[in-house]
Design a protein around this motif. Sequence first.
Motif, PDB file in Angstrom:
ATOM      1  N   VAL A   1       0.378  14.322  -4.658  1.00 35.87           N
ATOM      2  CA  VAL A   1      -0.469  13.782  -5.725  1.00 35.87           C
ATOM      3  C   VAL A   1      -1.920  14.192  -5.483  1.00 35.87           C
ATOM      4  CG1 VAL A   1       1.069  11.824  -6.161  1.00 35.87           C
ATOM      5  CG2 VAL A   1      -0.780  11.576  -4.510  1.00 35.87           C
ATOM      6  N   ASP A   2      -2.734  14.123  -6.522  1.00 32.30           N
ATOM      7  CA  ASP A   2      -4.140  14.495  -6.365  1.00 32.30           C
ATOM      8  C   ASP A   2      -5.017  13.320  -5.960  1.00 32.30           C
ATOM      9  OD1 ASP A   2      -4.062  13.140  -8.765  1.00 32.30           O
ATOM     10  OD2 ASP A   2      -5.147  14.662  -9.902  1.00 32.30           O
ATOM     11  N   ASP A   3      -4.543  12.079  -6.169  1.00 27.03           N
ATOM     12  CA  ASP A   3      -5.314  10.887  -5.823  1.00 27.03           C
ATOM     13  C   ASP A   3      -4.340   9.819  -5.356  1.00 27.03           C
ATOM     14  OD1 ASP A   3      -6.783   8.495  -5.749  1.00 27.03           O
ATOM     15  OD2 ASP A   3      -7.966   9.012  -7.513  1.00 27.03           O
ATOM     16  N   ILE A   4      -4.167   9.711  -4.058  1.00 27.96           N
ATOM     17  CA  ILE A   4      -3.154   8.807  -3.511  1.00 27.96           C
ATOM     18  C   ILE A   4      -3.483   7.343  -3.777  1.00 27.96           C
ATOM     19  CG2 ILE A   4      -4.073   8.593  -1.152  1.00 27.96           C
ATOM     20  CD1 ILE A   4      -1.085   9.035  -0.227  1.00 27.96           C
ATOM     21  N   GLU A   5      -4.755   6.997  -3.748  1.00 26.16           N
ATOM     22  CA  GLU A   5      -5.150   5.600  -4.013  1.00 26.16           C
ATOM     23  C   GLU A   5      -4.789   5.216  -5.448  1.00 26.16           C
ATOM     24  OE1 GLU A   5      -6.455   3.435  -1.840  1.00 26.16           O
ATOM     25  OE2 GLU A   5      -7.003   4.757  -0.190  1.00 26.16           O
ATOM     26  N   ALA A   6      -5.105   6.079  -6.401  1.00 25.74           N
ATOM     27  CA  ALA A   6      -4.789   5.801  -7.805  1.00 25.74           C
ATOM     28  C   ALA A   6      -3.280   5.768  -8.024  1.00 25.74           C
ATOM     29  CB  ALA A   6      -5.443   6.838  -8.719  1.00 25.74           C
ATOM     30  N   SER A   7      -2.552   6.682  -7.392  1.00 28.55           N
ATOM     31  CA  SER A   7      -1.093   6.709  -7.520  1.00 28.55           C
ATOM     32  C   SER A   7      -0.483   5.433  -6.957  1.00 28.55           C
ATOM     33  CB  SER A   7      -0.517   7.928  -6.801  1.00 28.55           C
ATOM     34  OG  SER A   7      -0.971   9.117  -7.394  1.00 28.55           O
ATOM     35  N   LEU A   8      -0.949   5.013  -5.796  1.00 24.04           N
ATOM     36  CA  LEU A   8      -0.460   3.791  -5.170  1.00 24.04           C
ATOM     37  C   LEU A   8      -0.747   2.575  -6.058  1.00 24.04           C
ATOM     38  CD1 LEU A   8       0.840   2.381  -2.781  1.00 24.04           C
ATOM     39  CD2 LEU A   8      -1.376   2.440  -1.617  1.00 24.04           C
ATOM     40  N   ALA A   9      -1.936   2.494  -6.609  1.00 24.81           N
ATOM     41  CA  ALA A   9      -2.290   1.384  -7.491  1.00 24.81           C
ATOM     42  C   ALA A   9      -1.398   1.371  -8.734  1.00 24.81           C
ATOM     43  CB  ALA A   9      -3.762   1.475  -7.891  1.00 24.81           C
ATOM     44  N   SER A  10      -1.146   2.542  -9.289  1.00 16.45           N
ATOM     45  CA  SER A  10      -0.303   2.630 -10.476  1.00 16.45           C
ATOM     46  C   SER A  10       1.121   2.178 -10.171  1.00 16.45           C
ATOM     47  CB  SER A  10      -0.315   4.070 -11.000  1.00 16.45           C
ATOM     48  OG  SER A  10       0.392   4.157 -12.199  1.00 16.45           O
ATOM     49  N   LEU A  11       1.656   2.591  -9.025  1.00 17.22           N
ATOM     50  CA  LEU A  11       3.014   2.188  -8.662  1.00 17.22           C
ATOM     51  C   LEU A  11       3.086   0.695  -8.335  1.00 17.22           C
ATOM     52  CD1 LEU A  11       4.247   5.213  -6.540  1.00 17.22           C
ATOM     53  CD2 LEU A  11       4.678   4.693  -8.959  1.00 17.22           C
ATOM     54  N   ARG A  12       2.051   0.172  -7.710  1.00 19.03           N
ATOM     55  CA  ARG A  12       2.023  -1.271  -7.419  1.00 19.03           C
ATOM     56  C   ARG A  12       2.060  -2.082  -8.719  1.00 19.03           C
ATOM     57  NH1 ARG A  12      -2.205  -1.438  -2.335  1.00 19.03           N
ATOM     58  NH2 ARG A  12      -0.603  -1.676  -0.743  1.00 19.03           N
ATOM     59  N   ALA A  13       1.403  -1.587  -9.770  1.00 19.77           N
ATOM     60  CA  ALA A  13       1.408  -2.269 -11.063  1.00 19.77           C
ATOM     61  C   ALA A  13       2.804  -2.291 -11.682  1.00 19.77           C
ATOM     62  CB  ALA A  13       0.416  -1.602 -12.011  1.00 19.77           C
ATOM     63  N   HIS A  14       3.701  -1.426 -11.167  1.00 20.13           N
ATOM     64  CA  HIS A  14       5.081  -1.371 -11.661  1.00 20.13           C
ATOM     65  C   HIS A  14       6.067  -1.842 -10.602  1.00 20.13           C
ATOM     66  CE1 HIS A  14       4.376   0.483 -15.568  1.00 20.13           C
ATOM     67  NE2 HIS A  14       3.324   1.008 -14.987  1.00 20.13           N
ATOM     68  N   GLY A  15       5.606  -2.716  -9.714  1.00 23.35           N
ATOM     69  CA  GLY A  15       6.480  -3.330  -8.730  1.00 23.35           C
ATOM     70  C   GLY A  15       6.607  -2.593  -7.416  1.00 23.35           C
ATOM     71  N   GLY A  16       5.889  -1.490  -7.246  1.00 22.63           N
ATOM     72  CA  GLY A  16       5.956  -0.742  -5.994  1.00 22.63           C
ATOM     73  C   GLY A  16       5.335  -1.520  -4.847  1.00 22.63           C
ATOM     74  N   GLU A  17       5.980  -1.453  -3.687  1.00 20.34           N
ATOM     75  CA  GLU A  17       5.477  -2.145  -2.509  1.00 20.34           C
ATOM     76  C   GLU A  17       5.279  -1.143  -1.380  1.00 20.34           C
ATOM     77  OE1 GLU A  17       8.310  -5.139  -1.486  1.00 20.34           O
ATOM     78  OE2 GLU A  17       8.096  -6.182  -3.391  1.00 20.34           O
ATOM     79  N   LEU A  18       4.125  -1.177  -0.759  1.00 19.28           N
ATOM     80  CA  LEU A  18       3.850  -0.320   0.384  1.00 19.28           C
ATOM     81  C   LEU A  18       4.828  -0.679   1.496  1.00 19.28           C
ATOM     82  CD1 LEU A  18       1.776   1.898   1.065  1.00 19.28           C
ATOM     83  CD2 LEU A  18       0.340   0.124   2.055  1.00 19.28           C
ATOM     84  N   VAL A  19       5.519   0.330   2.064  1.00 20.15           N
ATOM     85  CA  VAL A  19       6.504   0.092   3.113  1.00 20.15           C
ATOM     86  C   VAL A  19       5.813  -0.108   4.455  1.00 20.15           C
ATOM     87  CG1 VAL A  19       8.426   1.115   4.410  1.00 20.15           C
ATOM     88  CG2 VAL A  19       8.337   1.337   1.914  1.00 20.15           C
ATOM     89  N   GLY A  20       4.907   0.788   4.797  1.00 20.01           N
ATOM     90  CA  GLY A  20       4.148   0.702   6.046  1.00 20.01           C
ATOM     91  C   GLY A  20       2.676   0.677   5.711  1.00 20.01           C
ATOM     92  N   GLU A  21       1.985   1.737   6.115  1.00 20.21           N
ATOM     93  CA  GLU A  21       0.556   1.842   5.855  1.00 20.21           C
ATOM     94  C   GLU A  21       0.232   3.198   5.229  1.00 20.21           C
ATOM     95  OE1 GLU A  21      -1.874   1.104   9.323  1.00 20.21           O
ATOM     96  OE2 GLU A  21      -0.306  -0.175  10.160  1.00 20.21           O
ATOM     97  N   LEU A  22      -0.901   3.275   4.586  1.00 17.90           N
ATOM     98  CA  LEU A  22      -1.466   4.538   4.124  1.00 17.90           C
ATOM     99  C   LEU A  22      -2.215   5.119   5.314  1.00 17.90           C
ATOM    100  CD1 LEU A  22      -2.315   6.644   2.022  1.00 17.90           C
ATOM    101  CD2 LEU A  22      -4.099   5.063   1.282  1.00 17.90           C
ATOM    102  N   VAL A  23      -1.810   6.327   5.753  1.00 20.45           N
ATOM    103  CA  VAL A  23      -2.395   6.917   6.961  1.00 20.45           C
ATOM    104  C   VAL A  23      -2.852   8.344   6.701  1.00 20.45           C
ATOM    105  CG1 VAL A  23      -0.947   5.505   8.483  1.00 20.45           C
ATOM    106  CG2 VAL A  23      -0.198   7.804   7.859  1.00 20.45           C
ATOM    107  N   SER A  24      -3.776   8.799   7.540  1.00 22.19           N
ATOM    108  CA  SER A  24      -4.159  10.217   7.569  1.00 22.19           C
ATOM    109  C   SER A  24      -3.338  10.866   8.662  1.00 22.19           C
ATOM    110  CB  SER A  24      -5.647  10.373   7.863  1.00 22.19           C
ATOM    111  OG  SER A  24      -6.405   9.890   6.793  1.00 22.19           O
ATOM    112  N   TYR A  25      -2.594  11.904   8.303  1.00 23.31           N
ATOM    113  CA  TYR A  25      -1.701  12.562   9.247  1.00 23.31           C
ATOM    114  C   TYR A  25      -2.312  13.886   9.694  1.00 23.31           C
ATOM    115  CZ  TYR A  25       2.534  14.474  11.308  1.00 23.31           C
ATOM    116  OH  TYR A  25       3.446  15.011  12.170  1.00 23.31           O
ATOM    117  N   GLU A  26      -2.744  13.925  10.946  1.00 28.29           N
ATOM    118  CA  GLU A  26      -3.260  15.132  11.591  1.00 28.29           C
ATOM    119  C   GLU A  26      -4.293  15.881  10.742  1.00 28.29           C
ATOM    120  OE1 GLU A  26       0.090  17.468  12.866  1.00 28.29           O
ATOM    121  OE2 GLU A  26       0.667  15.970  14.351  1.00 28.29           O
ATOM    122  N   ASN A  27      -5.136  15.152  10.056  1.00 25.71           N
ATOM    123  CA  ASN A  27      -6.188  15.745   9.222  1.00 25.71           C
ATOM    124  C   ASN A  27      -5.674  16.749   8.199  1.00 25.71           C
ATOM    125  OD1 ASN A  27      -8.355  14.306  10.382  1.00 25.71           O
ATOM    126  ND2 ASN A  27      -8.329  15.695  12.144  1.00 25.71           N
TER     127      ASN A  27
END
Length: 145
Positions: free
Chosen positions: A97-123
């Motif tokens: 995706v081009d904007d992970i924060e916006a994508s996450l917010a959009s999915l949360r509005a449709h019942g999406g639940e974060l499984v773990g955490e949003l992380v930066s992986y090896e830059n």
Amino acid sequence: MTVLRLEHIGIVVDDLAAATAFFVALGLEVDGETSVEGGLVDRINGLEGVRADVVMLRTADGGPQLELAKYRSPSYEGDDAPAPANAPGIRHILFVVDDIEASLASLRAHGGELVGELVSYENSYRLCYVRGPAGIIVELAEKIS
């Protein structure tokens, strides 16, 4: 023998409208809707009396499609508990995706639940798992520039 392409990935869901809305909120587009039944459908599925509704979704790049299917019959009597991320079988589908924060917010509005955490992986990527309808886990990845 050569595989020519990946055509689609099929996911069986219990609430077709909610699952469709979830993936549309992520940015996929509905490419078609249909209902299937009959002898050939029974034979392909190895079940009797299959009646299912199907929605096909696609990404903007026209790559492989996502098929969501709701079986009206026969009914499934198995355990519907969401499987953890380490259970054998298909556990997640990754979307860049081009904007992970916006994508996450959009999915949360449709019942999406974060499984773990949003992380930066090896830059290289920001990554997270989101559980949606029918326990589907979607991995979101945003390239770190």
